[in-house]
Motif scaffolding. Structure first.
Motif, mmCIF file in Angstrom:
data_model
loop_
_atom_site.group_PDB
_atom_site.id
_atom_site.type_symbol
_atom_site.label_atom_id
_atom_site.label_comp_id
_atom_site.label_asym_id
_atom_site.label_seq_id
_atom_site.Cartn_x
_atom_site.Cartn_y
_atom_site.Cartn_z
ATOM 1 N N ASP A 138 -2.891 69.500 75.059
ATOM 2 C CA ASP A 138 -3.057 68.043 75.033
ATOM 3 C C ASP A 138 -3.626 67.473 76.330
ATOM 4 O O ASP A 138 -3.331 66.334 76.684
ATOM 5 N N LEU A 139 -4.408 68.241 77.077
ATOM 6 C CA LEU A 139 -5.095 67.683 78.245
ATOM 7 C C LEU A 139 -6.448 67.149 77.797
ATOM 8 O O LEU A 139 -7.144 67.775 76.992
ATOM 9 N N PRO A 140 -6.841 65.996 78.311
ATOM 10 C CA PRO A 140 -8.156 65.474 77.931
ATOM 11 C C PRO A 140 -9.273 66.398 78.418
ATOM 12 O O PRO A 140 -9.117 67.152 79.373
ATOM 13 N N GLU A 141 -10.393 66.307 77.740
ATOM 14 C CA GLU A 141 -11.513 67.183 78.047
ATOM 15 C C GLU A 141 -11.977 67.030 79.493
ATOM 16 O O GLU A 141 -12.369 68.004 80.139
ATOM 17 N N ASN A 142 -11.928 65.811 80.028
ATOM 18 C CA ASN A 142 -12.378 65.563 81.398
ATOM 19 C C ASN A 142 -11.454 66.181 82.443
ATOM 20 O O ASN A 142 -11.795 66.203 83.630
#
Length: 775
Positions: A40-44
């Motif tokens: 669940d870490l954002p792509e950025n």
């Protein structure tokens, strides 16, 4: 009442299955967190870089220790680096190689604190010659961000990183990461699963001495430390002075390798080398670390800071990384002078035991080194460098044994005095060069073309003296008397001086260790070891002159000795030819021709002096003036040298050698070892006669050449004909003060090369190459 046993079994099975499932899920979650596989870490917030053969060697994640944050709270943000196995990045100071990792964490709201760096690992790269600091596997570099009380919108956090990751090859990488943190309440139940990673990173960040309970003390050999200075640093880490202290921090034993004891911050134009680590000589629990340093000519004059991390471990092996930060005195201040040890305890001349000895291998006592110096000096008489002078002394010996014992003792003493005095001059030169910050090795003077030319001129003049062109002893009418009489006292002293001059290009068994020990010692020990070496060189001749009955065995002096003396003159001319060859190797054929012209001028000058030597005083003085003028004028016109032509000569010579020699460097050796090839390194010089004898009689022999081909050995030559600091440092690393030195590396154990003796045998080399290829 009937019992449905199958139902009981079903319920028990269900319970066991549920427990097993819980354990599997828990283990998966723990391993996922430990490995950095965070969901669940954002792509950025995720990046990969440093691609090698299409594979990324480093992955980065921008992690936070909270999913939400409230106004006025503090949040931790960091970049997690995960490297492929055996790859590593560098600390914020990379050490002696590599590239420092740069990281910039920012927030659009709030105050970002400094980056926190966990304790780094010490890496011994390029076979141990380059010490670097960094991280392998996984590391989190993080900062604390204090948010304002009036915050009303989400916070954007960014991190930019620039790094170099290395295994054998090095690959640059970078990442630009960002995340948005929503406003909320920072409660335990809302904290991120990454807290375990942050907790581990915080625990690994070095603590202050007050926090660890370890007293860190820094002292310098002198203050202020100015440009071109050599200096030493004493660093003491004290857990407690006495056993039973209730606040005692019991430290583990220091590491075996000195460089593993600490990491240090870089200082502009200052080079540092951790020379020795050991148990503190006075404290019950403590380490004592010695650091050798040198300031370059361009070192800035303002004070700076000497800081770093002591990589301590307690008695249980738990990391106890302790930060230190002390003034580095470059200006003359009271604070700086207070950190200086003073002359009585100068660490440039004392070890932890205050004995003035250099860092040394276990069991290498001063008595043992003096014994090696004596034996090495005695064995120098068997080396080809000293043969011409030894032949001259045999001629003198035939005369001396028929003289009165008092005369024998006088000439022996003067010959010994000439040797020892010359050794003291050599020792004084070494000490003087060390004072001004220049490190040298045995035979260093033969790296200077002017010195070689001067020695060659002296040898030619000695040869002409043996041919009878002129006489050392002055006075009309004494030519016949002198040529058939024993050597004059002045000549005996001069022959001792010449023996030392010609001995320095040679290395004998035992000599390398003794000279290497001396060159790393304080001035009194340099002088002592060189004096004992000189006594060893003189001892065989002195002992021969003392043998009772020698006069009965040897022929009596007579006309035959005039012819024998002239034969010895040709032996000295052979030495001059060798010096000419050496000159050609250093500075080319053109320079060799000019030196030959200079030798001819010296010969003409002394012949001219000999013509008028026994005439009137006025004629003798005029002849002497003309002779000196011829030598000086010719020397000014001819003794000009161009190093580039010498380099070309060396390349041409190496191309025709039966061995495919490669130019030595630690990186080149490491590359060959990484490719699975054993490596042989020849540390040599054109002025080193022992080196050339080994190369011609052993290394270029058919059996050895066949072994090189059979085991696919990479052959490297480290040529010290001209001064090279890299080679001097490598020799010192193995306790050697000069060449030859031979190392055999195995690709299966690249950090522990086999050190061969100075005098090689064919069977020894063949066996070592075979062993290196099958480890």
């Amino acid at each position: 009442m009937k019992v449905n046993r199958s139902g009981i079994y079903d319920r028990n099975a269900a319970r066991w299955l549920a427990a097993l499932l819980f354990i599997v899920v828990a283990l998966w979650a723990m391993s996922a967190t430990a490995a950095g596989e965070l969901p669940d870490l954002p792509e950025n917030a995720i990046a990969e870089d440093a691609y090698d053969d299409g594979e990324a060697r480093v992955a980065n994640w921008l992690l936070l220790d909270a999913d939400e944050v409230a106004p006025g709270e503090t949040i931790s943000a960091g970049v997690l680096f995960e490297m492929d196995p055996q790859w590593h990045i560098y600390w914020h100071y990379a050490g002696q190689g590599g590239m420092s990792t740069a990281i910039d964490i920012t927030a659009d709201q709030g105050a970002v604190g400094p980056v926190m760096w966990p304790e780094p690992t010490v890496y011994h790269e390029a076979g141990g010659s380059i010490i670097t600091f960094g991280y392998g596997d996984q590391v989190l570099l993080f900062s604390e961000i204090e948010l304002p009380d009036d915050i009303e919108s989400p916070v954007e956090i960014t991190a930019d990183v620039d790094y170099l990751v290395c295994k054998v090859d090095c690959i640059p990488g970078q990442a630009n990461l960002s995340r948005i943190v929503d406003l909320g309440e920072k409660l335990p139940e809302h904290q991120s699963s990454t807290n375990a990673i942050f907790d581990a990173a915080r625990a690994a960040v070095p603590k202050t001495p007050e926090e660890t309970g370890v007293d860190a003390q820094v002292s310098y050999s002198h203050a202020p430390i100015e440009s071109s200075d050599r200096f030493r640093i004493e660093l003491q880490a004290i857990g407690c002075m006495e056993e039973g202290d209730k606040d005692c921090v019991e430290l583990a034993q220091p590491p075996e390798r000195a460089a593993d004891a600490l990491v240090y911050e870089g200082m502009e134009n200052i080079s540092l080398d951790v020379a020795r680590v050991g148990a503190h000589p006075e404290a019950f629990s403590g380490w004592f670390i010695e650091i050798e340093g040198r300031a370059s000519r361009d070192a800035p004059s303002g004070d700076s800071r000497f800081s770093g991390v002591l990589r301590l471990r307690d008695a249980d092996g738990t990391a106890l990384a302790t930060a230190f930060d002390e003034l580095f005195p470059r200006t003359d201040t009271a604070e700086g002078r207070a950190l200086a040890l003073g002359e009585a305890a100068d660490v440039a001349e004392a070890s932890p035991d205050e004995d003035g000895l250099p860092p040394q291998e276990e069991g290498l006592s001063l008595f043992y080194v003096l014994l090696l110096a004596f034996l090495g000096g005695a064995l120098l008489n068997l080396m080809p460098c000293v043969f011409p002078v030894l032949a001259v002394k045999v001629f003198a010996f035939v005369n001396l044994v028929h003289e009165e014992r008092q005369s024998v003792h006088l000439h022996s003493a003067l010959y010994t005095g000439g040797i020892v005095a010359s050794m003291m001059v050599l020792a004084a030169a070494v000490i003087g060069l060390q004072v001004v910050g220049t490190q040298v090795g045995w035979g260093f003077q033969f790296q200077e073309p002017l010195f070689v030319a001067a020695v060659g001129a002296v040898v030619v003049i000695f040869a002409l003296n043996l041919f009878g062109a002129f006489e050392v002893t002055l006075g009309p009418g004494r030519l016949q008397e002198v040529t058939q009489a024993p050597s004059s006292p002045r000549r005996s002293f001069g022959e001792g001086v010449l023996a030392v001059i010609l001995a320095t290009p040679c290395s004998a068994p035992f000599l390398g260790t003794a000279v290497g020990f001396a060159l790393a010692s304080s001035p009194p020990y340099i002088a002592l070891i060189f004096a004992v070496l000189g006594i060893g060189l003189a001892t065989p001749f002195v002992v021969l002159t003392m043998i009772p009955g020698a006069a009965k065995v040897l022929p009596k002096p007579g006309p035959w000795m005039e012819h024998f003396k002239q034969v010895l003159g040709f032996a000295l001319l052979a030495t001059a030819i060798w010096l000419l060859w050496l000159m050609g190797q250093m500075v080319g054929v053109g320079a060799m021709t000019r030196v030959l012209i200079f030798f001819l001028a010296c010969a003409v000058a002394v012949w001219l002096f000999g013509v008028v030597q026994f005439r009137s005083t006025r004629a003798r003085r005029i002849g002497l003036v003309f002779a000196v003028a011829i030598i000086v004028v010719t020397g000014v016109l001819t003794l000009r040298f161009d190093e580039e032509s010498g380099d070309a000569a060396q390349v041409e010579a190496s191309s025709s050698a039966p061995i495919d020699w490669k130019e030595w460097s630690d990186d080149a050796v490491a590359d060959e070892l990484a490719a699975g090839r054993p490596v042989f390194v020849d540390f040599t010089a054109d002025w080193c006669i022992t080196c050339k004898v080994n190369e011609a009689n052993v290394l270029e022999h058919r059996r050895v050449l066949e072994a090189i081909d059979e085991h696919d050995v990479a052959m490297f030559m480290a040529d010290w004909t001209r001064r090279d600091e890299r080679i001097r440092s490598k020799l010192a690393e193995f306790g050697k003060g000069g060449v030859p030195m031979y190392l055999v590396y195995s690709p299966d154990d690249p950090d522990n090369p086999e050190l061969l003796p100075e005098v090689l045998t064919r069977q020894l080399v063949v066996d070592e190459l075979k062993n290196a290829s099958r480890l």
